[in-house]
Design a protein around this motif. Sequence first.
Motif, PDB file in Angstrom:
ATOM      1  N   GLY A   9       0.825  -1.201   0.000  1.00  0.00           N
ATOM      2  CA  GLY A   9       0.000   0.000   0.000  1.00  0.00           C
ATOM      3  C   GLY A   9       0.858   1.250   0.000  1.00  0.00           C
ATOM      4  N   ALA A  10       0.658   2.065  -1.039  1.00  0.00           N
ATOM      5  CA  ALA A  10       1.358   3.360  -1.121  1.00  0.00           C
ATOM      6  C   ALA A  10       0.456   4.380  -0.437  1.00  0.00           C
ATOM      7  N   SER A  11       0.442   4.312   0.886  1.00  0.00           N
ATOM      8  CA  SER A  11      -0.589   5.023   1.657  1.00  0.00           C
ATOM      9  C   SER A  11      -0.068   6.291   2.329  1.00  0.00           C
ATOM     10  N   THR A  12      -1.004   7.072   2.811  1.00  0.00           N
ATOM     11  CA  THR A  12      -0.685   8.280   3.575  1.00  0.00           C
ATOM     12  C   THR A  12      -0.055   7.931   4.926  1.00  0.00           C
ATOM     13  N   ILE A  13      -0.641   6.956   5.628  1.00  0.00           N
ATOM     14  CA  ILE A  13      -0.129   6.626   6.968  1.00  0.00           C
ATOM     15  C   ILE A  13       1.311   6.113   6.903  1.00  0.00           C
ATOM     16  N   ALA A  14       1.633   5.345   5.871  1.00  0.00           N
ATOM     17  CA  ALA A  14       3.025   4.874   5.743  1.00  0.00           C
ATOM     18  C   ALA A  14       3.944   6.077   5.517  1.00  0.00           C
ATOM     19  N   MET A  34       4.653  -1.842  -2.577  1.00  0.00           N
ATOM     20  CA  MET A  34       3.720  -2.325  -3.578  1.00  0.00           C
ATOM     21  C   MET A  34       2.512  -1.399  -3.659  1.00  0.00           C
ATOM     22  N   SER A  35       2.228  -0.949  -4.876  1.00  0.00           N
ATOM     23  CA  SER A  35       0.974  -0.224  -5.121  1.00  0.00           C
ATOM     24  C   SER A  35       0.287  -0.932  -6.269  1.00  0.00           C
ATOM     25  N   SER A  36      -1.041  -0.879  -6.307  1.00  0.00           N
ATOM     26  CA  SER A  36      -1.748  -1.532  -7.418  1.00  0.00           C
ATOM     27  C   SER A  36      -1.495  -0.794  -8.727  1.00  0.00           C
ATOM     28  N   ASN A  37      -0.983   0.430  -8.623  1.00  0.00           N
ATOM     29  CA  ASN A  37      -0.755   1.242  -9.819  1.00  0.00           C
ATOM     30  C   ASN A  37       0.765   1.416 -10.010  1.00  0.00           C
ATOM     31  N   GLN A  39       2.701   3.287 -11.836  1.00  0.00           N
ATOM     32  CA  GLN A  39       3.262   4.659 -11.793  1.00  0.00           C
ATOM     33  C   GLN A  39       3.311   5.178 -10.357  1.00  0.00           C
ATOM     34  N   ARG A  40       2.220   4.911  -9.605  1.00  0.00           N
ATOM     35  CA  ARG A  40       2.204   5.402  -8.222  1.00  0.00           C
ATOM     36  C   ARG A  40       3.272   4.688  -7.394  1.00  0.00           C
ATOM     37  N   ALA A  41       3.464   3.395  -7.684  1.00  0.00           N
ATOM     38  CA  ALA A  41       4.497   2.641  -6.956  1.00  0.00           C
ATOM     39  C   ALA A  41       5.867   3.285  -7.169  1.00  0.00           C
ATOM     40  N   THR A  73      -6.546  -0.033   1.659  1.00  0.00           N
ATOM     41  CA  THR A  73      -7.918   0.152   2.156  1.00  0.00           C
ATOM     42  C   THR A  73      -8.396  -1.168   2.775  1.00  0.00           C
ATOM     43  N   ASN A  74      -9.374  -1.057   3.647  1.00  0.00           N
ATOM     44  CA  ASN A  74      -9.659  -2.145   4.583  1.00  0.00           C
ATOM     45  C   ASN A  74     -10.128  -3.463   3.962  1.00  0.00           C
ATOM     46  N   GLU A  75     -10.779  -3.378   2.797  1.00  0.00           N
ATOM     47  CA  GLU A  75     -11.298  -4.615   2.198  1.00  0.00           C
ATOM     48  C   GLU A  75     -10.178  -5.499   1.667  1.00  0.00           C
ATOM     49  N   LEU A 283       4.644   7.212  18.827  1.00  0.00           N
ATOM     50  CA  LEU A 283       3.780   6.036  19.014  1.00  0.00           C
ATOM     51  C   LEU A 283       4.110   4.926  18.025  1.00  0.00           C
ATOM     52  N   TYR A 284       4.405   5.318  16.801  1.00  0.00           N
ATOM     53  CA  TYR A 284       4.631   4.326  15.742  1.00  0.00           C
ATOM     54  C   TYR A 284       6.034   3.715  15.867  1.00  0.00           C
ATOM     55  N   VAL A 285       6.985   4.494  16.367  1.00  0.00           N
ATOM     56  CA  VAL A 285       8.333   3.951  16.598  1.00  0.00           C
ATOM     57  C   VAL A 285       8.245   2.838  17.650  1.00  0.00           C
TER      58      VAL A 285
HETATM   59  P1  NDP Z   1      -4.770   6.155   1.842  1.00  0.00           P
HETATM   60  O1  NDP Z   1      -6.048   6.535   1.183  1.00  0.00           O
HETATM   61  O2  NDP Z   1      -3.687   7.153   1.897  1.00  0.00           O
HETATM   62  O3  NDP Z   1      -4.157   4.863   1.139  1.00  0.00           O
HETATM   63  C1  NDP Z   1      -4.918   3.683   0.966  1.00  0.00           C
HETATM   64  C2  NDP Z   1      -4.750   3.159  -0.458  1.00  0.00           C
HETATM   65  O4  NDP Z   1      -5.309   4.100  -1.355  1.00  0.00           O
HETATM   66  C3  NDP Z   1      -3.293   3.020  -0.853  1.00  0.00           C
HETATM   67  O5  NDP Z   1      -2.858   1.731  -0.546  1.00  0.00           O
HETATM   68  C4  NDP Z   1      -3.317   3.309  -2.343  1.00  0.00           C
HETATM   69  O6  NDP Z   1      -3.468   2.140  -3.101  1.00  0.00           O
HETATM   70  C5  NDP Z   1      -4.557   4.143  -2.541  1.00  0.00           C
HETATM   71  N1  NDP Z   1      -4.135   5.540  -2.815  1.00  0.00           N
HETATM   72  C6  NDP Z   1      -3.385   6.333  -2.024  1.00  0.00           C
HETATM   73  N2  NDP Z   1      -3.188   7.525  -2.625  1.00  0.00           N
HETATM   74  C7  NDP Z   1      -3.842   7.470  -3.793  1.00  0.00           C
HETATM   75  C8  NDP Z   1      -4.022   8.382  -4.865  1.00  0.00           C
HETATM   76  N3  NDP Z   1      -3.476   9.602  -4.846  1.00  0.00           N
HETATM   77  N4  NDP Z   1      -4.761   8.001  -5.930  1.00  0.00           N
HETATM   78  C9  NDP Z   1      -5.318   6.771  -5.940  1.00  0.00           C
HETATM   79  N5  NDP Z   1      -5.175   5.862  -4.962  1.00  0.00           N
HETATM   80  C10 NDP Z   1      -4.451   6.220  -3.911  1.00  0.00           C
HETATM   81  O7  NDP Z   1      -5.168   5.590   3.257  1.00  0.00           O
HETATM   82  P2  NDP Z   1      -4.619   5.834   4.738  1.00  0.00           P
HETATM   83  O8  NDP Z   1      -3.148   5.877   4.770  1.00  0.00           O
HETATM   84  O9  NDP Z   1      -5.344   6.954   5.332  1.00  0.00           O
HETATM   85  O10 NDP Z   1      -5.142   4.470   5.433  1.00  0.00           O
HETATM   86  C11 NDP Z   1      -4.642   3.224   5.051  1.00  0.00           C
HETATM   87  C12 NDP Z   1      -4.930   2.186   6.114  1.00  0.00           C
HETATM   88  O11 NDP Z   1      -4.305   2.570   7.313  1.00  0.00           O
HETATM   89  C13 NDP Z   1      -6.393   1.973   6.457  1.00  0.00           C
HETATM   90  O12 NDP Z   1      -6.581   0.614   6.787  1.00  0.00           O
HETATM   91  C14 NDP Z   1      -6.602   2.831   7.705  1.00  0.00           C
HETATM   92  O13 NDP Z   1      -7.648   2.340   8.513  1.00  0.00           O
HETATM   93  C15 NDP Z   1      -5.260   2.688   8.369  1.00  0.00           C
HETATM   94  N6  NDP Z   1      -4.858   3.864   9.166  1.00  0.00           N
HETATM   95  C16 NDP Z   1      -4.369   3.669  10.421  1.00  0.00           C
HETATM   96  C17 NDP Z   1      -3.924   4.695  11.188  1.00  0.00           C
HETATM   97  C18 NDP Z   1      -3.302   4.423  12.525  1.00  0.00           C
HETATM   98  O14 NDP Z   1      -2.862   5.372  13.159  1.00  0.00           O
HETATM   99  N7  NDP Z   1      -3.215   3.215  12.995  1.00  0.00           N
HETATM  100  C19 NDP Z   1      -4.014   6.094  10.713  1.00  0.00           C
HETATM  101  C20 NDP Z   1      -4.486   6.206   9.354  1.00  0.00           C
HETATM  102  C21 NDP Z   1      -4.885   5.116   8.629  1.00  0.00           C
HETATM  103  P3  NDP Z   1      -2.194   1.453  -3.768  1.00  0.00           P
HETATM  104  O15 NDP Z   1      -1.385   0.973  -2.647  1.00  0.00           O
HETATM  105  O16 NDP Z   1      -2.738   0.386  -4.609  1.00  0.00           O
HETATM  106  O17 NDP Z   1      -1.484   2.520  -4.516  1.00  0.00           O
END
Ligand code: NDP
Length: 338
Positions: A9-14, A34-37, A39-41, A73-75, A283-285
């Motif tokens: 997951g290329a996520s915000t929290i990471a 790993m990202s599903s996309n 380019q984003r990866a 995302t959670n699913e 907290l995360y450390v």
């Molecule tokens: P994001 O929306 O940032 O990321 C979730 C997924 O969305 C990514 O894996 C990515 O998919 C896709 N994504 C991200 N950015 C884009 C974009 N610009 N365009 C299209 N798709 C995008 O989610 P969060 O980081 O907020 O949350 C992720 C998980 O972490 C959730 O399960 C949430 O519950 C949990 N969380 C936990 C926290 C904690 O403190 N414990 C705090 C915040 C969230 P892909 O990887 O395929 O690119």
Amino acid sequence: MSVKWGLIGASTIARQFMINAIRAQEGGEIAAVMSSNPQRATAYASENGIPAAVSTLDALLKSDIDAVYISTTNELHLEQALAAIAAGKHVLCEKPLALTSADARKMVAAARAAGIVLGTNHHLRNAGAHRAMRDAIASGRIGKPIAARVFHSVYLPENLQGWRITKPEAGGGVVLDITVHDADTLRFVLGDDPVEVSAFTQSAGMAGGGLEDGAMCIWRFKSGLIAQSHEGFTTKFAGTGFEVHGSEGSLIAGHVMTQKPDGSVLLRTVKGEEQLSFDREDLYVRSVRQFHAAILGKGRPAATGEDGVWSLTAAEAALQSASSGKAVKIDPKLGSMK
Ligand code: NDP
């Protein structure tokens, strides 16, 4: 020891917290994202100095990594965690572990059978404030705990106003997002488990698709303690807090339901008021440190897979209660029961 991580997951929290938390550990290394996309990866890897970018789970799991951090995302958590466990990788998974407590139990069973460490990233347990509250309660400083109140209604930042408020199929909604954390933090701080919940939810104008963006829950715990929790995405000025009231004293904490090591904890007893001191470690450390130790066979993750089952069962019960209008029993072995 080095621990090589793969990010699922290329996520915000990471980006905001977990990449730093992994790199803060001795031997903590991020080998791939790993990202599903594709380019984003690639973009995410280059922005965050990660050597490899892949766009399939298979490619990530075949690479030379020891552990995965799942923050999609959670699913997607269930399928990704089961695949990682099958590939022999340790799993630190974001909350909620899955969309249902039955699926979360499958993850725990698979990890146990494979001898894999499974952790749930409930960060609030790692806050010095909550640890200080837990210690004060466990050492009897407030006598017998009678009631608790959690104030955790926030304003969802604009950059996160996506799937959480539009996609029920992705596990959106404030209950799976924040109530899971509150259930876990109550369990941790009180050293007690919830057995029943009654909840009201609302859509106060932000969430669509039938999702809730506010919830108020009333919990009954095994010991007889009752608690209330308020979770929301739409309150800009509410502030957060956590109170526990006992027979001999009260703990009143402000600004502690956050991602940062902030806030204060006041102990009020017949002797007067005392500000409790506590460490301000990230907290995360702390979460990743305990996870690394667990991989080495020294202890357990800060929140285990079983803790993730508990919090999801509790959140699921809250959702059932909100839709049925009735109190719902909570049993992590069986799920929520009307
Ligand atoms: P994001 O929306 O940032 O990321 C979730 C997924 O969305 C990514 O894996 C990515 O998919 C896709 N994504 C991200 N950015 C884009 C974009 N610009 N365009 C299209 N798709 C995008 O989610 P969060 O980081 O907020 O949350 C992720 C998980 O972490 C959730 O399960 C949430 O519950 C949990 N969380 C936990 C926290 C904690 O403190 N414990 C705090 C915040 C969230 P892909 O990887 O395929 O690119």
